[in-house]
Design a protein around this motif. Structure first.
Motif, PDB file in Angstrom:
ATOM      1  N   THR A  71       0.804  -1.212   0.000  1.00 19.95           N
ATOM      2  CA  THR A  71       0.000   0.000   0.000  1.00 19.95           C
ATOM      3  C   THR A  71       0.842   1.270   0.000  1.00 19.95           C
ATOM      4  O   THR A  71       1.983   1.282   0.463  1.00 19.95           O
ATOM      5  CB  THR A  71      -0.921   0.042   1.239  1.00 19.95           C
ATOM      6  N   ARG A  72       0.245   2.302  -0.503  1.00 20.06           N
ATOM      7  CA  ARG A  72       0.754   3.662  -0.352  1.00 20.06           C
ATOM      8  C   ARG A  72      -0.456   4.578  -0.270  1.00 20.06           C
ATOM      9  O   ARG A  72      -1.373   4.463  -1.083  1.00 20.06           O
ATOM     10  CB  ARG A  72       1.642   4.062  -1.534  1.00 20.06           C
ATOM     11  N   SER A  73      -0.490   5.443   0.739  1.00 21.14           N
ATOM     12  CA  SER A  73      -1.583   6.415   0.843  1.00 21.14           C
ATOM     13  C   SER A  73      -1.044   7.783   0.450  1.00 21.14           C
ATOM     14  O   SER A  73       0.074   8.152   0.814  1.00 21.14           O
ATOM     15  CB  SER A  73      -2.145   6.471   2.259  1.00 21.14           C
ATOM     16  N   ARG A 126      -5.872   5.762  -0.077  1.00 21.28           N
ATOM     17  CA  ARG A 126      -4.977   4.608   0.154  1.00 21.28           C
ATOM     18  C   ARG A 126      -5.097   3.658  -1.025  1.00 21.28           C
ATOM     19  O   ARG A 126      -6.129   3.027  -1.235  1.00 21.28           O
ATOM     20  CB  ARG A 126      -5.355   3.909   1.458  1.00 21.28           C
ATOM     21  N   THR A 141       5.206   3.390  -4.620  1.00 27.04           N
ATOM     22  CA  THR A 141       5.374   4.844  -4.513  1.00 27.04           C
ATOM     23  C   THR A 141       5.390   5.473  -5.897  1.00 27.04           C
ATOM     24  O   THR A 141       4.760   6.513  -6.132  1.00 27.04           O
ATOM     25  CB  THR A 141       6.661   5.187  -3.746  1.00 27.04           C
ATOM     26  N   SER A 144       1.908   5.327  -7.259  1.00 23.35           N
ATOM     27  CA  SER A 144       1.056   6.312  -6.593  1.00 23.35           C
ATOM     28  C   SER A 144       1.347   7.721  -7.078  1.00 23.35           C
ATOM     29  O   SER A 144       0.437   8.562  -7.171  1.00 23.35           O
ATOM     30  CB  SER A 144       1.248   6.232  -5.071  1.00 23.35           C
ATOM     31  N   SER A 164       2.969  10.586   0.629  1.00 22.83           N
ATOM     32  CA  SER A 164       2.664   9.613   1.680  1.00 22.83           C
ATOM     33  C   SER A 164       1.922  10.310   2.804  1.00 22.83           C
ATOM     34  O   SER A 164       2.448  11.218   3.444  1.00 22.83           O
ATOM     35  CB  SER A 164       3.942   8.972   2.236  1.00 22.83           C
ATOM     36  N   CYS A 168      -0.808   4.497   5.078  1.00 21.62           N
ATOM     37  CA  CYS A 168      -0.295   3.300   4.369  1.00 21.62           C
ATOM     38  C   CYS A 168      -0.438   2.012   5.215  1.00 21.62           C
ATOM     39  O   CYS A 168      -0.962   1.048   4.678  1.00 21.62           O
ATOM     40  CB  CYS A 168       1.156   3.497   3.950  1.00 21.62           C
ATOM     41  N   ASP A 170       3.378   2.697   6.843  1.00 19.50           N
ATOM     42  CA  ASP A 170       4.692   2.121   6.607  1.00 19.50           C
ATOM     43  C   ASP A 170       5.602   2.286   7.819  1.00 19.50           C
ATOM     44  O   ASP A 170       5.860   3.410   8.253  1.00 19.50           O
ATOM     45  CB  ASP A 170       5.316   2.825   5.389  1.00 19.50           C
ATOM     46  N   ARG A 182      -1.555  -5.146   4.737  1.00 20.62           N
ATOM     47  CA  ARG A 182      -0.344  -4.599   4.122  1.00 20.62           C
ATOM     48  C   ARG A 182       0.736  -5.665   4.167  1.00 20.62           C
ATOM     49  O   ARG A 182       1.125  -6.120   5.228  1.00 20.62           O
ATOM     50  CB  ARG A 182       0.133  -3.335   4.842  1.00 20.62           C
TER      51      ARG A 182
END
Length: 350
Positions: A71-73, A126, A141, A144, A164, A168, A170, A182
């Motif tokens: 994931t990446r938010s 997300r 990343t 995203s 970010s 996420c 992270d 995740r």
């Protein structure tokens, strides 16, 4: 290396291969030795004891891969919450088109889900991806970033906030990773007969069940543990991560797991649920010769369908965690055993 580049140095961490561990399940079936790199040398005999027990149990440790995603938010700024809400609706409705943006960016990343959260005039989005055999930090990343560009072109009410947004999440403790996922979600479980439990681990199913309730569940609750009830997952995770070239900081969310123990008429059902295992067989850290050799010896550099090597790596990691957790918990049911083992093995190593 050019004249102005610093010399690359390495910190030596002792490493040993342990096992074999007997494993079954929906990813890998067989026996496999595993490497652990650690300064806590008493971890080796502890994991070795759990591994030996696995070879004496029919079927060994059953490992089930439940889910996988990286994931990446991202964070957008809006004028008002109403504008953020409308933008969120448009973004989730265009998931199919956004998935195509990812496909054009990466051969391996695939967008599988979008979640949104609104706080005031801030919109958190997300993105969840599959990433093949890579852990996928950089891959998601980059994807995203491209998604943000596409969204900002189509959503004039939005403005860039951050690549970010911490949803996420992270390398930090959070609830969201356990809820939405995740990394690899793996459950490792074993059923140990009463006689074997008493002979090899010097404990009983009743004692293990009670210790898990009082130590991991009650003690963890009193301590304020977040989606976590275990004795020491981080020990095995760090050793395995360092030995296989993983980003060691991911043990923060990786160690958020739950140990479960049941007394089944004198036999012990014991499981470790690890929902945030972030591992990969390719990518940063995997090009070092020792790491490459370790991954090859684990059978995680094979010609295979995308993701199969990483899935096997996650399963081997989860089984290793169970071996160490089982052994330590058994030791803690007996007064003095834990400290006696530390004194014995640490003195022997000097």
């Amino acid at each position: 290396m050019t004249a102005d580049e610093p010399e690359q140095l390495f910190a030596p961490v002792p490493l040993r291969w342990l096992g074999p561990i007997r494993i079954g399940g929906n990813v890998f079936q067989g026996e496999q030795e595993v490497p652990l790199a650690t300064y806590e040398t008493t971890l080796w005999p502890s994991v070795r004891r759990g591994a030996h027990v696995s070879t004496l149990v029919e079927g060994g440790i059953q490992c089930t891969l439940i889910d996988e995603r990286m994931t990446r938010s991202v964070l957008f700024e809006c004028g008002t919450a109403a504008a953020a809400y409308e933008a969120a609706q448009r973004i989730t409705a265009s998931e199919e088109q956004l998935a195509q943006v990812v496909t054009e960016t990466s051969r391996f990343a695939k967008l599988i889900r979008i979640n949104t959260e609104i706080v005031g005039n801030l919109l958190f989005v997300r993105f969840e991806f599959t990433t093949g055999d890579a852990a996928g930090h950089n891959m998601v990343t980059l994807a995203s970033e491209k998604l943000m560009d596409a969204i900002l072109r189509d959503q004039p009410t939005l403005h860039y906030g951050s690549i970010s947004g911490n949803l996420c999440t992270d390398k930090k403790t959070s609830a969201v990773n356990g809820i939405w996922g995740r990394g690899k979600n793996v459950v490792a479980e074993i059923l140990i007969p009463k006689e074997l439990l008493e002979r090899r681990l010097r404990t009983t199913a009743h004692e293990m069940e009670q210790l898990n309730i009082r130590k991991n569940l009650v003690g963890g609750t009193v301590a304020g543990s977040l989606r976590s009830a275990n004795a020491h997952y981080a020990n095995m995770l760090l050793g395995f991560y360092l030995a296989t070239g993983q980003d060691a900081a991911n043990i923060v969310e990786g160690s958020q797991g739950i140990t479960h123990a049941e007394n089944r008429n004198g036999d012990l059902y014991f499981s470790c649920t690890i929902p945030n295992l972030i591992v990969g067989s390719v990518g940063n850290g995997k090009g070092l010769s020792l790491i490459t050799e370790n991954l090859e010896r684990l059978g995680c550099r094979e010609e295979a369908h995308a993701g199969e090597n990483a899935r096997k790596l996650a399963v081997l990691c989860a089984a290793t965690v169970l071996c160490g957790e089982l052994s330590l918990m058994a030791a803690q049911t007996n007064p003095g055993e834990l400290m006696a083992a530390h004194v014995k093995f640490e003195r022997e190593s000097k």
